[in-house]
Design a protein around this motif. Structure first.
Motif, PDB file in Angstrom:
ATOM      1  N   PHE A 136     -26.657  28.971  16.620  1.00 22.20           N
ATOM      2  CA  PHE A 136     -27.743  29.240  15.675  1.00 22.20           C
ATOM      3  C   PHE A 136     -27.148  29.795  14.393  1.00 22.20           C
ATOM      4  N   SER A 137     -27.621  29.292  13.261  1.00 23.72           N
ATOM      5  CA  SER A 137     -27.093  29.706  11.967  1.00 23.72           C
ATOM      6  C   SER A 137     -28.101  30.573  11.219  1.00 23.72           C
ATOM      7  N   MET A 138     -27.684  31.765  10.864  1.00 25.45           N
ATOM      8  CA  MET A 138     -28.535  32.655  10.084  1.00 25.45           C
ATOM      9  C   MET A 138     -28.737  32.132   8.663  1.00 25.45           C
ATOM     10  N   ASP A 139     -27.910  31.170   8.247  1.00 26.86           N
ATOM     11  CA  ASP A 139     -28.105  30.524   6.945  1.00 26.86           C
ATOM     12  C   ASP A 139     -29.372  29.687   6.909  1.00 26.86           C
ATOM     13  N   LEU A 140     -29.845  29.265   8.088  1.00 26.39           N
ATOM     14  CA  LEU A 140     -30.924  28.285   8.161  1.00 26.39           C
ATOM     15  C   LEU A 140     -32.291  28.880   8.472  1.00 26.39           C
TER      16      LEU A 140
END
Length: 374
Positions: free
Chosen positions: A112-116
């Motif tokens: 999971f990407s916190m950028d997204l």
């Protein structure tokens, strides 16, 4: 369920994914937390601080971990040590991490990407890009004040009056608004420009004066600006040039995740500023808003100091970690059901932030980046 908090490996990264004071919410949800020894040292959190709230501290936190959390994405070596089905949560700029994305897919790791995190009302408590941008904006104003060889505020004394510094901020997103607010608190006269006309009210709300240019607005989806044509960019620079020349400090903050930052200011525009002026480019890591800025370095252009930001939030590791940790906790709680890992991909936030799962790249823009979309 066991959550592992990693010590950051990347040079210059001083943040930690979770601070001790954030762990009780997770522990109360019925999970175990293991912290790699020394993980919080740079952010002012000792191993004993973590033990005091109920976390386990050891050199090996990957064995038996169900979820691995970090600030920067894990490296390729760490990915080899993580078992199939383990979840990772971190910043993960996929355009810059293609080899890692492939490794995560091969290892059947769910990432999971916190950028997204989507820019929706429900997702605001998880919006790590915004929380870290706020830190960067504050830091940018402080850097400028420290390096400018004059006062920010107006001083009226028996010996005479010293006029306040003039600060120009380009980009009025989260970082820009925080830079404006901080410069105003320090007493500067602040102007700001953004291609989104709707930001004028926000600029005024934090004490800045919005610069009006004779150009159409470029508001885009998700609160970001649309990409501009080269013709528009050239005209914008021409109109901004006199405002840049009049400023004692220029702070640039225009960046969009996954894209190269637009060049807003040329070397000639910087050279047109008064000697002793300061330029702070908070987008230097993304290519730079200021021509010639270098991440992590200061350069002189015709007597003007140009400071290129590099991992700016990490320069204030404690508050940056505190904010990021709150974002991460809120994401982790979405993954829990009765103390166990439960990934509900019907949840709009989890589905939007997932990059790899069950041996597949599930984030379509990343698939396109890999050239694997038919």
């Amino acid at each position: 369920m066991r959550i592992a908090v990693l010590r950051e490996r990347r040079t210059g990264e001083r943040r930690v994914a979770l601070l001790p004071e954030q762990l009780p919410r997770l522990l109360a949800a019925g999970v175990e937390v293991s912290v790699e020894s020394g993980a919080g040292n740079e952010a002012g959190a000792t191993d004993d601080d973590y033990r005091a709230v109920g976390a386990q501290v050891s050199e090996d936190v990957l064995t038996g971990a169900d979820v691995v959390v970090s600030v920067q994405p894990i490296n390729l070596s760490t990915a080899r040590q993580i078992g199939e089905g383990v979840v990772t949560v971190s910043f993960l700029p996929t355009a810059e991490e293609v080899p890692l994305v492939r490794r995560l897919r091969e290892r059947r790791i769910t990432s999971f990407s916190m950028d997204l995190v989507p820019r929706t009302a429900r997702a605001q408590p998880m919006d790590a890009l915004s929380s870290q941008s706020m830190v960067a904006g504050y830091r940018g104003a402080i850097v400028a004040a420290e390096r400018l060889q004059r006062f920010f505020p107006l001083f009226m004394t028996a010996a005479g009056t010293v006029r306040p510094a003039t600060v120009l901020v380009l980009g009025a997103g989260v970082a820009g608004l925080q830079a404006i607010a901080t410069a105003r608190r320090l007493g500067a006269v602040v102007e700001a420009y953004d291609v989104r006309e709707s930001s004028a009210e926000e600029v005024a709300s934090v004490g800045g004066k919005f610069v009006q240019l004779d150009l159409p607005p470029l508001a885009g989806a998700g609160g970001y600006a649309r990409e501009m044509t080269e013709e528009r960019a050239t005209r914008q620079r021409e109109l901004l040039a006199p405002h840049v020349a009049a400023a004692d400090v220029l702070i640039t903050t225009a960046a969009v995740p996954g894209r190269t930052a637009p060049v807003l200011v040329t070397t000639d525009m910087v050279a047109g500023m008064r000697a002793g002026s300061v330029v702070v480019d908070l987008a230097a890591d993304q290519g730079g808003n200021v021509e010639g800025s270098i991440p992590g370095h200061e350069v002189m252009v015709e007597g003007v100091l140009v400071w290129g930001g590099s991992n700016v939030p990490s320069q204030l590791p404690r508050p940056a970690s505190e904010l990021y940790g709150h974002n991460v906790v809120n994401v982790l709680l979405l993954m829990l059901r009765v103390g166990a890992l439960h990934l509900d991909f019907g949840d709009d936030i989890l589905s939007a932030t997932c990059v790899t799962h069950a041996g597949e790249v599930v984030h379509r823009p990343t698939l396109e980046l890999l050239g694997e979309v038919g």
